[in-house]
Design an enzyme around this catalytic site. Structure first.
Site, PDB file in Angstrom:
ATOM      1  N   GLY A  86       0.801  -1.214   0.000  1.00 12.61           N
ATOM      2  CA  GLY A  86       0.000   0.000   0.000  1.00 12.61           C
ATOM      3  C   GLY A  86       0.837   1.268   0.000  1.00 12.61           C
ATOM      4  O   GLY A  86       0.514   2.237  -0.694  1.00 12.61           O
ATOM      5  N   SER A  87       1.899   1.265   0.773  1.00 11.32           N
ATOM      6  CA  SER A  87       2.716   2.483   0.872  1.00 11.32           C
ATOM      7  C   SER A  87       3.312   2.849  -0.479  1.00 11.32           C
ATOM      8  O   SER A  87       3.272   4.017  -0.887  1.00 11.32           O
ATOM      9  CB  SER A  87       3.849   2.289   1.892  1.00 11.32           C
ATOM     10  OG  SER A  87       3.317   2.004   3.160  1.00 11.32           O
ATOM     11  N   ASN A  90      -7.997   3.695   8.582  1.00 12.90           N
ATOM     12  CA  ASN A  90      -7.399   2.520   9.209  1.00 12.90           C
ATOM     13  C   ASN A  90      -7.532   2.509  10.735  1.00 12.90           C
ATOM     14  O   ASN A  90      -7.451   1.464  11.360  1.00 12.90           O
ATOM     15  CB  ASN A  90      -5.931   2.387   8.810  1.00 12.90           C
ATOM     16  CG  ASN A  90      -5.156   3.677   8.916  1.00 12.90           C
ATOM     17  OD1 ASN A  90      -5.523   4.676   8.304  1.00 12.90           O
ATOM     18  ND2 ASN A  90      -4.111   3.686   9.713  1.00 12.90           N
ATOM     19  N   GLN A 125      -7.768  -0.334   3.370  1.00 16.25           N
ATOM     20  CA  GLN A 125      -8.632  -0.936   4.387  1.00 16.25           C
ATOM     21  C   GLN A 125      -9.976  -1.396   3.814  1.00 16.25           C
ATOM     22  O   GLN A 125     -10.693  -2.159   4.455  1.00 16.25           O
ATOM     23  CB  GLN A 125      -8.891   0.059   5.526  1.00 16.25           C
ATOM     24  CG  GLN A 125      -7.667   0.365   6.367  1.00 16.25           C
ATOM     25  CD  GLN A 125      -7.257  -0.792   7.275  1.00 16.25           C
ATOM     26  OE1 GLN A 125      -8.050  -1.645   7.646  1.00 16.25           O
ATOM     27  NE2 GLN A 125      -5.985  -0.818   7.630  1.00 16.25           N
ATOM     28  N   SER A 159      -3.376  -3.246  -0.666  1.00 16.00           N
ATOM     29  CA  SER A 159      -2.288  -4.029  -0.084  1.00 16.00           C
ATOM     30  C   SER A 159      -2.780  -5.414   0.313  1.00 16.00           C
ATOM     31  O   SER A 159      -3.797  -5.548   0.991  1.00 16.00           O
ATOM     32  CB  SER A 159      -1.752  -3.290   1.154  1.00 16.00           C
ATOM     33  OG  SER A 159      -0.799  -4.090   1.810  1.00 16.00           O
ATOM     34  N   HIS A 217      -1.731  -7.750   2.392  1.00 18.56           N
ATOM     35  CA  HIS A 217      -1.737  -8.270   3.769  1.00 18.56           C
ATOM     36  C   HIS A 217      -2.898  -7.736   4.606  1.00 18.56           C
ATOM     37  O   HIS A 217      -3.083  -8.140   5.752  1.00 18.56           O
ATOM     38  CB  HIS A 217      -0.387  -8.040   4.465  1.00 18.56           C
ATOM     39  CG  HIS A 217      -0.107  -6.650   4.928  1.00 18.56           C
ATOM     40  ND1 HIS A 217      -0.283  -6.267   6.239  1.00 18.56           N
ATOM     41  CD2 HIS A 217       0.368  -5.571   4.286  1.00 18.56           C
ATOM     42  CE1 HIS A 217       0.071  -5.000   6.368  1.00 18.56           C
ATOM     43  NE2 HIS A 217       0.470  -4.551   5.191  1.00 18.56           N
ATOM     44  N   THR A 261      12.448  -7.698 -10.741  1.00 15.74           N
ATOM     45  CA  THR A 261      11.754  -8.960 -11.017  1.00 15.74           C
ATOM     46  C   THR A 261      10.510  -9.054 -10.151  1.00 15.74           C
ATOM     47  O   THR A 261      10.564  -8.815  -8.948  1.00 15.74           O
ATOM     48  CB  THR A 261      12.708 -10.144 -10.749  1.00 15.74           C
ATOM     49  OG1 THR A 261      13.874  -9.942 -11.544  1.00 15.74           O
ATOM     50  CG2 THR A 261      12.052 -11.472 -11.098  1.00 15.74           C
ATOM     51  N   CYS A 277       1.177   3.163  16.141  1.00 16.36           N
ATOM     52  CA  CYS A 277       2.015   3.303  14.954  1.00 16.36           C
ATOM     53  C   CYS A 277       3.239   4.144  15.233  1.00 16.36           C
ATOM     54  O   CYS A 277       4.271   3.999  14.611  1.00 16.36           O
ATOM     55  CB  CYS A 277       1.227   3.950  13.818  1.00 16.36           C
ATOM     56  SG  CYS A 277       0.143   2.786  13.019  1.00 16.36           S
TER      57      CYS A 277
HETATM   58  C1  LIG Z   1      -1.666  -0.632   5.965  1.00 11.44           C
HETATM   59  C2  LIG Z   1      -2.032   0.605   5.252  1.00 11.44           C
HETATM   60  C3  LIG Z   1      -1.159   1.183   4.312  1.00 11.44           C
HETATM   61  C4  LIG Z   1       0.210   0.650   4.058  1.00 11.44           C
HETATM   62  O1  LIG Z   1       0.199  -0.579   3.367  1.00 11.44           O
HETATM   63  P1  LIG Z   1       1.523  -1.469   3.373  1.00 11.44           P
HETATM   64  O2  LIG Z   1       1.227  -2.581   2.436  1.00 11.44           O
HETATM   65  O3  LIG Z   1       1.713  -1.941   4.778  1.00 11.44           O
HETATM   66  O4  LIG Z   1       2.624  -0.595   2.887  1.00 11.44           O
HETATM   67  C5  LIG Z   1      -1.575   2.315   3.644  1.00 11.44           C
HETATM   68  N1  LIG Z   1      -2.780   2.852   3.875  1.00 11.44           N
HETATM   69  C6  LIG Z   1      -3.657   2.319   4.755  1.00 11.44           C
HETATM   70  C7  LIG Z   1      -4.985   2.952   4.947  1.00 11.44           C
HETATM   71  C8  LIG Z   1      -3.307   1.192   5.482  1.00 11.44           C
HETATM   72  O5  LIG Z   1      -4.156   0.677   6.362  1.00 11.44           O
END
Ligand SMILES: *Cc1c(COP(=O)(O)O)cnc(C)c1O
Length: 395
Positions: free
Chosen positions: A70-71, A151, A179, A199, A201, A237, A324
């Protein structure tokens, strides 16, 4: 152990793990290689792209760019829109005060480069108002970026309306949907979204994998220079096992979304009702316009960190607004943005559950939080000041 921190990360699904392992064992080739095992990896990669595309309602596979999460997707979306804006002499960006740090810190960086940023208000209910976004848009606005769901407090923003406003004004619209994806319905076409970050995870996929949706015709700026992977927009890659597992996790999440959301919401609402019984407490953010699994409360007269440690002793894994930035004493920027004062914001608790959280777990959490809050208040000097009337209750 009760895991109630799904907003921080989720446990990988068995299907995602199996896909990842199978890919590592069998389709281990480099997708850029022309021989068989390379081409098979390429096939896995492109199938995953197609599945991700469909899951978010996109209709062109070129609109999906795989990232490390996500970042990275947030960084690339903002950087790309900023470069498009710069070329057109438009150096103004609209966002909100409670975005993820991947957005806020990128905006800070862009400000240093000469961009001007307007942050619209997040109201007490944890929601941004579309008409205030509209009012903030100027002739020189190149981008609006508002998160889909927060989040920390889980509030779901009026994304479709904001998207429609941006489209009518000809301004690019990005949403950090990390989210939201896999938890509530998201459709890039119907929601008028130009750029979207996700993202894996956060929906039971692996860490270190995500994607950026960029509507056809939007020129992306690459953050990583090197080879021609991802149509030259992200060198390196490809993380084929992670991407394959992400697609499987996303498909499962979307296929079961309604059912899971319904189950989870019932548990969420029971948690909210139980925690409301604690005196001088308050829910953070609108009670219903929130993610199915998100519960966020403030308890006056206690400290979030102590609450977390004692809950951990009881086997409950949760989070506080300041988790955080642990090590710093700053309360959550999200809670401050919705108007919580410092003292109150410090006593926050975020519980993010899912459909697998049992009813017994929910009852156990309610009892545990009640006990721990009572215990902490029994020797809290702030609480003593409040009950003796030296200080006034806010909640
Ligand atoms: C977790 C999160 C991110 C970051 O995602 P990563 O895959 O951990 O870099 C960005 N934005 C929101 C709203 C998130 O909850």
């Amino acid at each position: 152990m009760i895991y109630a921190d799904n907003a921080a990360t989720t446990k990988m699904s068995d299907a995602a793990i199996d896909t990842m392992v199978a890919c590592m064992k069998e389709t281990y080739g480099n997708p850029s290689s022309l021989y068989e095992v390379g081409q098979k990896a390429k096939e896995v990669l492109e199938n995953a792209r197609e599945e991700v595309m469909k899951a978010i309602g996109a209709n062109n596979f070129r609109e999906i760019l795989f990232t490390s999460g996500g970042s990275e997707a947030d960084n690339q979306a903002l950087r790309s829109a900023a470069e498009i804006g710069r070329a057109a002499g438009k150096m103004h960006i609209v966002s909100s005060a409670f975005e993820h740090h991947a957005i806020l810190h990128t905006l800070k960086r862009l400000e240093k480069e000469g961009f001007e940023v307007t942050l619209v208000d997040v109201h007490e209910d944890g929601l941004v108002r579309p008409e205030e976004v509209e009012a903030a848009i100027r002739e020189d606005t190149c981008l609006v970026t508002i998160m889909y769901a927060n989040n920390e407090i889980g509030t779901i923003q009026p994304i479709r309306e904001i998207g429609a406003i941006c489209r009518a004004k000809g301004v690019l619209f990005h949403t950090d949907a990390v989210q939201a994806i896999g938890h509530i319905p998201v459709n890039v076409q119907e929601d008028n979204i130009d750029l979207l970050s996700a993202s894996a995870h956060k929906f039971h996929g692996p860490k270190g994998t995500g994607f950026l949706y960029a509507r056809k015709g939007i020129k992306l700026t690459n953050l990583i220079e090197g080879g021609a992977q991802e149509r030259g927009k992200r060198a390196g890659t490809e993380n084929v096992p992670g991407i394959a597992a992400m697609a499987v996790a996303l498909n499962d999440a979307v296929a079961n979304l309604e059912q899971n959301a319904e189950i989870t919401k019932k548990k969420r609402d029971r948690l909210i009702a139980g925690l409301k019984e604690i005196e001088h407490s308050a829910i953070n953010g609108d009670e219903t316009k929130r993610l199915p699994g998100n519960v966020n409360f403030c308890f006056e007269g206690i400290e979030g960190e102590s609450l977390l440690l004692l809950l951990d002793d009881k086997g409950i894994q949760a989070s506080s607004g300041s988790a955080c930035t642990s090590g710093s004493l700053d309360p959550s920027h999200v809670l401050l943005a919705i108007g919580r004062v410092h003292d109150v914001a410090h006593g926050s608790l975020r519980l993010t559950i899912d459909e697998k959280t049992s009813d017994e777990d929910v009852e156990f959490i309610i009892t545990a939080v009640k006990d721990v809050v009572t215990y902490l208040r029994s020797f809290s000097p702030i609480w003593r000041d409040l009950v003796t009337g030296k200080k006034e209750f806010i909640l």
